[in-house]
Motif scaffolding. Structure first.
Motif, PDB file in Angstrom:
ATOM      1  N   LEU A  13       0.888  -1.155   0.065  1.00  0.00           N
ATOM      2  CA  LEU A  13      -0.078   0.064  -0.009  1.00  0.00           C
ATOM      3  C   LEU A  13       0.733   1.377  -0.064  1.00  0.00           C
ATOM      4  CD1 LEU A  13      -2.847  -1.108   2.441  1.00  0.00           C
ATOM      5  CD2 LEU A  13      -3.074  -0.515   0.138  1.00  0.00           C
ATOM      6  N   ALA A  14       1.870   1.417   0.612  1.00  0.00           N
ATOM      7  CA  ALA A  14       2.901   2.325   0.884  1.00  0.00           C
ATOM      8  C   ALA A  14       3.457   2.465  -0.706  1.00  0.00           C
ATOM      9  CB  ALA A  14       3.876   2.164   1.917  1.00  0.00           C
ATOM     10  N   LEU A  15       3.876   1.711  -1.425  1.00  0.00           N
ATOM     11  CA  LEU A  15       4.444   1.828  -2.534  1.00  0.00           C
ATOM     12  C   LEU A  15       3.477   2.224  -3.554  1.00  0.00           C
ATOM     13  CD1 LEU A  15       6.719  -1.395  -2.820  1.00  0.00           C
ATOM     14  CD2 LEU A  15       7.439   0.653  -2.919  1.00  0.00           C
ATOM     15  N   LEU A  16       2.269   1.834  -3.694  1.00  0.00           N
ATOM     16  CA  LEU A  16       1.153   2.112  -4.328  1.00  0.00           C
ATOM     17  C   LEU A  16       0.961   3.683  -4.033  1.00  0.00           C
ATOM     18  CD1 LEU A  16      -1.268  -1.022  -4.426  1.00  0.00           C
ATOM     19  CD2 LEU A  16       0.081   0.109  -6.431  1.00  0.00           C
ATOM     20  N   ALA A  17       0.890   3.945  -2.952  1.00  0.00           N
ATOM     21  CA  ALA A  17       0.483   5.646  -2.598  1.00  0.00           C
ATOM     22  C   ALA A  17       1.738   6.121  -3.209  1.00  0.00           C
ATOM     23  CB  ALA A  17       0.497   5.759  -1.259  1.00  0.00           C
ATOM     24  N   MET A  18       2.817   5.872  -3.233  1.00  0.00           N
ATOM     25  CA  MET A  18       3.992   6.608  -3.466  1.00  0.00           C
ATOM     26  C   MET A  18       3.819   6.773  -5.186  1.00  0.00           C
ATOM     27  SD  MET A  18       7.313   5.895  -0.969  1.00  0.00           S
ATOM     28  CE  MET A  18       8.201   4.989  -2.377  1.00  0.00           C
ATOM     29  N   ILE A  19       3.617   5.792  -5.938  1.00  0.00           N
ATOM     30  CA  ILE A  19       3.452   5.810  -7.307  1.00  0.00           C
ATOM     31  C   ILE A  19       2.324   6.694  -7.548  1.00  0.00           C
ATOM     32  CG2 ILE A  19       2.874   4.485  -9.257  1.00  0.00           C
ATOM     33  CD1 ILE A  19       4.222   1.952  -7.909  1.00  0.00           C
ATOM     34  N   ALA A  20       1.306   6.543  -6.948  1.00  0.00           N
ATOM     35  CA  ALA A  20      -0.043   7.421  -7.271  1.00  0.00           C
ATOM     36  C   ALA A  20       0.352   8.780  -7.188  1.00  0.00           C
ATOM     37  CB  ALA A  20      -1.145   7.152  -6.552  1.00  0.00           C
ATOM     38  N   ALA A  21       1.137   9.161  -6.050  1.00  0.00           N
ATOM     39  CA  ALA A  21       1.695  10.685  -5.726  1.00  0.00           C
ATOM     40  C   ALA A  21       2.564  11.194  -6.944  1.00  0.00           C
ATOM     41  CB  ALA A  21       2.374  10.751  -4.311  1.00  0.00           C
ATOM     42  N   ALA A  22       3.292  10.299  -7.075  1.00  0.00           N
ATOM     43  CA  ALA A  22       4.126  11.008  -8.422  1.00  0.00           C
ATOM     44  C   ALA A  22       3.467  10.943  -9.619  1.00  0.00           C
ATOM     45  CB  ALA A  22       5.265   9.725  -8.543  1.00  0.00           C
ATOM     46  N   LEU A  23       2.668  10.133  -9.783  1.00  0.00           N
ATOM     47  CA  LEU A  23       1.684  10.327 -11.085  1.00  0.00           C
ATOM     48  C   LEU A  23       0.818  11.604 -11.011  1.00  0.00           C
ATOM     49  CD1 LEU A  23       0.491   6.758 -11.949  1.00  0.00           C
ATOM     50  CD2 LEU A  23       2.346   8.001 -13.171  1.00  0.00           C
ATOM     51  N   ILE A  24       0.392  11.688  -9.943  1.00  0.00           N
ATOM     52  CA  ILE A  24      -0.466  12.965 -10.073  1.00  0.00           C
ATOM     53  C   ILE A  24       0.347  14.329  -9.936  1.00  0.00           C
ATOM     54  CG2 ILE A  24      -1.972  14.279  -8.039  1.00  0.00           C
ATOM     55  CD1 ILE A  24      -3.017  11.651  -7.158  1.00  0.00           C
ATOM     56  N   SER A  25       1.636  14.135  -9.246  1.00  0.00           N
ATOM     57  CA  SER A  25       2.298  15.424  -9.629  1.00  0.00           C
ATOM     58  C   SER A  25       2.911  15.738 -10.956  1.00  0.00           C
ATOM     59  CB  SER A  25       3.681  15.261  -8.586  1.00  0.00           C
ATOM     60  OG  SER A  25       3.243  15.350  -7.355  1.00  0.00           O
ATOM     61  N   ASP A  27       1.210  14.834 -13.684  1.00  0.00           N
ATOM     62  CA  ASP A  27       0.015  15.502 -14.408  1.00  0.00           C
ATOM     63  C   ASP A  27      -0.366  16.831 -14.069  1.00  0.00           C
ATOM     64  OD1 ASP A  27      -2.169  14.730 -16.166  1.00  0.00           O
ATOM     65  OD2 ASP A  27      -3.368  15.043 -14.235  1.00  0.00           O
ATOM     66  N   LYS A  28      -0.067  17.155 -12.903  1.00  0.00           N
ATOM     67  CA  LYS A  28      -0.290  18.898 -12.369  1.00  0.00           C
ATOM     68  C   LYS A  28       0.852  19.515 -13.205  1.00  0.00           C
ATOM     69  CE  LYS A  28      -2.572  18.229  -7.964  1.00  0.00           C
ATOM     70  NZ  LYS A  28      -2.408  18.594  -6.520  1.00  0.00           N
ATOM     71  N   LEU A  29       2.005  19.043 -13.169  1.00  0.00           N
ATOM     72  CA  LEU A  29       3.143  19.728 -14.006  1.00  0.00           C
ATOM     73  C   LEU A  29       2.932  19.942 -15.445  1.00  0.00           C
ATOM     74  CD1 LEU A  29       6.417  18.504 -12.089  1.00  0.00           C
ATOM     75  CD2 LEU A  29       5.505  20.867 -12.198  1.00  0.00           C
ATOM     76  N   ASP A  30       2.468  18.705 -16.010  1.00  0.00           N
ATOM     77  CA  ASP A  30       1.929  18.708 -17.442  1.00  0.00           C
ATOM     78  C   ASP A  30       0.969  19.720 -17.731  1.00  0.00           C
ATOM     79  OD1 ASP A  30       2.171  17.820 -19.979  1.00  0.00           O
ATOM     80  OD2 ASP A  30       0.535  16.643 -20.009  1.00  0.00           O
ATOM     81  N   HIS A  31      -0.110  19.590 -16.890  1.00  0.00           N
ATOM     82  CA  HIS A  31      -1.215  20.747 -17.003  1.00  0.00           C
ATOM     83  C   HIS A  31      -0.659  22.138 -16.793  1.00  0.00           C
ATOM     84  CE1 HIS A  31      -4.848  18.476 -17.697  1.00  0.00           C
ATOM     85  NE2 HIS A  31      -4.287  17.454 -16.651  1.00  0.00           N
ATOM     86  N   GLY A  32       0.052  22.408 -16.137  1.00  0.00           N
ATOM     87  CA  GLY A  32       0.690  23.672 -15.961  1.00  0.00           C
ATOM     88  C   GLY A  32       1.744  24.125 -17.190  1.00  0.00           C
ATOM     89  N   ARG A  33       2.232  23.292 -17.721  1.00  0.00           N
ATOM     90  CA  ARG A  33       2.893  23.740 -18.987  1.00  0.00           C
ATOM     91  C   ARG A  33       1.945  24.032 -20.069  1.00  0.00           C
ATOM     92  NH1 ARG A  33       7.521  19.200 -17.979  1.00  0.00           N
ATOM     93  NH2 ARG A  33       8.798  20.337 -16.531  1.00  0.00           N
ATOM     94  N   ARG A  34       1.260  23.025 -20.156  1.00  0.00           N
ATOM     95  CA  ARG A  34      -0.051  23.174 -21.224  1.00  0.00           C
ATOM     96  C   ARG A  34      -0.703  24.426 -21.125  1.00  0.00           C
ATOM     97  NH1 ARG A  34      -3.800  18.673 -20.711  1.00  0.00           N
ATOM     98  NH2 ARG A  34      -2.008  17.617 -20.467  1.00  0.00           N
TER      99      ARG A  34
END
Length: 58
Positions: A13-25, A27-34
């Protein structure tokens, strides 16, 4: 036996949470650049004078 299974689940669960946080971050960076590269923003930036810090001669 159940203790070992629970420890394994916590690690998973901890690994899944870290992967999800990295993917969300990412995505937010990609939206900011777009959002920064929208045509209206580019046109506005082209009309504003560039600030170089140098003093021009007259």
């Amino acid at each position: 036996m159940l203790g070992r299974i629970w420890d394994g689940m916590k690690v998973t669960l901890a690994l899944l949470a870290m992967i999800a946080a990295a993917l969300i971050s990412a995505d937010k960076l990609d939206h900011g650049r777009r959002d920064a590269a929208r045509p209206g923003d580019v046109a506005r930036q082209a009309t504003e004078p560039a600030v170089t810090g140098s003093v021009g001669r007259r």
